[in-house]
Design a protein around this motif. Structure first.
Motif, short mmCIF file in Angstrom:
data_model
loop_
_atom_site.label_atom_id
_atom_site.label_comp_id
_atom_site.label_asym_id
_atom_site.label_seq_id
_atom_site.Cartn_x
_atom_site.Cartn_y
_atom_site.Cartn_z
N CYS A 1 -3.94 10.87 4.67
CA CYS A 1 -4.00 10.70 3.20
C CYS A 1 -5.42 10.41 2.75
CB CYS A 1 -3.05 9.59 2.75
SG CYS A 1 -3.47 7.94 3.36
N ASN A 2 -5.71 10.77 1.51
CA ASN A 2 -7.05 10.56 0.95
C ASN A 2 -7.33 9.11 0.59
OD1 ASN A 2 -7.61 13.31 1.10
ND2 ASN A 2 -6.84 13.70 -0.97
N ARG A 3 -6.26 8.35 0.33
CA ARG A 3 -6.46 6.99 -0.16
C ARG A 3 -5.15 6.22 -0.05
NH1 ARG A 3 -6.84 10.09 -5.73
NH2 ARG A 3 -4.68 10.00 -6.39
N PHE A 4 -5.26 4.91 -0.19
CA PHE A 4 -4.09 4.04 -0.29
C PHE A 4 -4.11 3.40 -1.67
CE2 PHE A 4 -4.80 4.03 4.36
CZ PHE A 4 -3.55 4.46 4.77
N LEU A 5 -3.02 3.58 -2.41
CA LEU A 5 -2.85 2.88 -3.68
C LEU A 5 -2.32 1.49 -3.35
CD1 LEU A 5 -0.96 5.69 -5.66
CD2 LEU A 5 -3.43 5.31 -5.51
N ILE A 6 -2.89 0.47 -3.97
CA ILE A 6 -2.49 -0.91 -3.69
C ILE A 6 -1.77 -1.47 -4.91
CG2 ILE A 6 -3.24 -3.17 -2.92
CD1 ILE A 6 -3.84 -0.89 -0.94
N ALA B 1 0.85 -1.19 0.00
CA ALA B 1 0.00 0.00 0.00
C ALA B 1 0.88 1.24 0.00
CB ALA B 1 -0.91 0.01 1.22
N VAL B 2 0.40 2.30 -0.64
CA VAL B 2 1.12 3.58 -0.71
C VAL B 2 0.15 4.69 -0.32
CG1 VAL B 2 2.29 5.24 -2.21
CG2 VAL B 2 2.74 2.78 -2.48
N ALA B 3 0.51 5.48 0.70
CA ALA B 3 -0.33 6.60 1.13
C ALA B 3 -0.26 7.70 0.08
CB ALA B 3 0.14 7.13 2.48
N SER B 4 -1.42 8.11 -0.45
CA SER B 4 -1.43 9.03 -1.58
C SER B 4 -2.57 10.04 -1.47
CB SER B 4 -1.57 8.24 -2.89
OG SER B 4 -1.66 9.09 -4.01
N ASN B 5 -2.31 11.23 -2.03
CA ASN B 5 -3.34 12.26 -2.15
C ASN B 5 -3.60 12.66 -3.59
OD1 ASN B 5 -3.91 12.79 0.70
ND2 ASN B 5 -1.86 13.64 0.80
N SER B 6 -2.69 12.31 -4.49
CA SER B 6 -2.82 12.74 -5.88
C SER B 6 -2.14 11.75 -6.82
CB SER B 6 -2.21 14.13 -6.09
OG SER B 6 -0.83 14.13 -5.73
N GLY B 7 -2.84 11.43 -7.92
CA GLY B 7 -2.25 10.57 -8.93
C GLY B 7 -1.62 9.32 -8.36
N LEU C 1 -12.17 7.66 3.14
CA LEU C 1 -13.33 8.47 3.50
C LEU C 1 -14.15 7.84 4.61
CD1 LEU C 1 -15.11 10.95 2.83
CD2 LEU C 1 -16.33 9.51 1.20
N GLU C 2 -14.52 6.58 4.45
CA GLU C 2 -15.36 5.93 5.45
C GLU C 2 -14.60 5.67 6.74
OE1 GLU C 2 -18.46 2.15 5.77
OE2 GLU C 2 -17.53 2.69 3.86
N ALA C 3 -13.31 5.36 6.64
CA ALA C 3 -12.50 5.10 7.84
C ALA C 3 -12.45 6.33 8.73
CB ALA C 3 -11.09 4.68 7.43
N ASP C 4 -12.47 7.51 8.13
CA ASP C 4 -12.35 8.73 8.93
C ASP C 4 -13.61 9.02 9.73
OD1 ASP C 4 -9.80 9.06 8.09
OD2 ASP C 4 -10.23 10.59 6.59
N GLY C 5 -14.68 8.29 9.47
CA GLY C 5 -15.89 8.45 10.27
C GLY C 5 -15.94 7.48 11.43
N ALA C 6 -14.93 6.63 11.55
CA ALA C 6 -14.90 5.63 12.61
C ALA C 6 -14.46 6.25 13.93
CB ALA C 6 -13.95 4.49 12.23
N GLU C 7 -14.82 5.59 15.02
CA GLU C 7 -14.44 6.08 16.34
C GLU C 7 -12.93 6.08 16.50
OE1 GLU C 7 -15.23 5.02 21.08
OE2 GLU C 7 -16.45 4.09 19.51
N ASP C 8 -12.28 5.03 16.01
CA ASP C 8 -10.81 4.94 16.04
C ASP C 8 -10.33 5.03 14.59
OD1 ASP C 8 -8.12 4.25 16.18
OD2 ASP C 8 -8.44 2.84 17.83
#
Length: 242
Positions: free
Chosen positions: A127-132, A111-117, A149-156
């Motif tokens: 980061c906005n997403r993980f590139l796999i 996985a690579v932490a990424s925000n663009s391209g 996106l969905e993970a950021d709504g979690a309690e942890d």
């Protein structure tokens, strides 16, 4: 720009991206079969507006009716696929996964932490997403993009982000805090800090070059004691386990 689909009806790049990401989320799904099933259910041409009306129930009925997925696929997986069909969690420059990714032995899932391209330009916690990627001696392939996106709504949030890395052996990030790194390690993934960032494929090429002489993290995957990755990956710092 339009992209052709198997039945000859063109779809926009945005629509193609939504469909490709949804298909990649579902285990063992053939993209062409998935597109065909969507066309049958929604009518042609398939548009963003039609995809936005899809529900989890619709998707489950479509996939099981066409025997595209196992009836026991988890609801959370279907929910993620529907969110992609809705266009949620996709940046405008999100890359399309590569096709025809080999499934043979000897490859890593990274996985690579990424925000663009296709850039390593993200911090684990923001980061906005993980590139796999699949990384093997003979190639590097992008296999998916997992939105946070969905993970950021979690309690942890950090634990939820760590869960997004399921199936990966490594995650490359520009930075990660100690508590977050510990949760990643507990999820069975080895965090590697690469502060300089850069093009994801170029960074992974450095890892690729050492696959012929496996580094200690591979020993760890085999149940043996792991050591630092830093000396094997120039410019990288493997996060130490606390």
């Amino acid at each position: 720009m339009n992209a052709p689909v198997p039945n000859g009806s063109p779809v926009s790049r945005e629509t193609a991206l939504r469909i490709a990401m949804a298909a990649r989320t579902l285990p063992g799904v053939n993209v062409a079969a998935f597109v065909h099933a969507l066309g049958e259910r929604l009518g042609l041409p398939v548009t963003d507006e039609k995809l936005a009306r899809m529900t989890v129930a619709d998707l489950k009925a479509m996939l099981q009716g066409d025997e595209i997925v196992d009836p026991g696929v988890e609801g959370s997986v279907l929910k993620s696929a529907v969110r992609y069909l809705w266009g949620e969690g996709l940046a405008d420059d999100a890359p399309l996964p590569d096709s025809d990714v080999p499934q043979g032995a000897g490859a890593l899932t990274v996985a690579v932490a990424s925000n663009s391209g296709e850039q390593l330009d993200g911090h684990f916690g923001s980061c906005n997403r993980f590139l796999i990627y699949r990384v093997a001696e003979d190639g590097i392939w992008l296999t998916g993009v997992r939105s946070t996106l969905e993970a950021d709504g979690a309690e942890d949030r950090n634990a939820a982000r760590a869960e997004l890395l399921a199936g990966c052996q490594l995650v490359y990030v520009q930075s990660v805090g100690g508590p977050a790194a510990a949760k990643v390690v507990r999820a069975g993934v080895h965090p590697v800090k690469f502060p300089a960032g850069g093009a994801a494929r170029e960074v992974l090429a450095q890892l690729q070059r050492v696959l012929g002489s496996p580094p200690p993290w591979l020993a760890r995957a085999l149940g043996r004691e792991a050591q630092s990755l830093a000396r094997f990956v120039p410019g990288a710092e493997a996060e130490a386990e606390a």
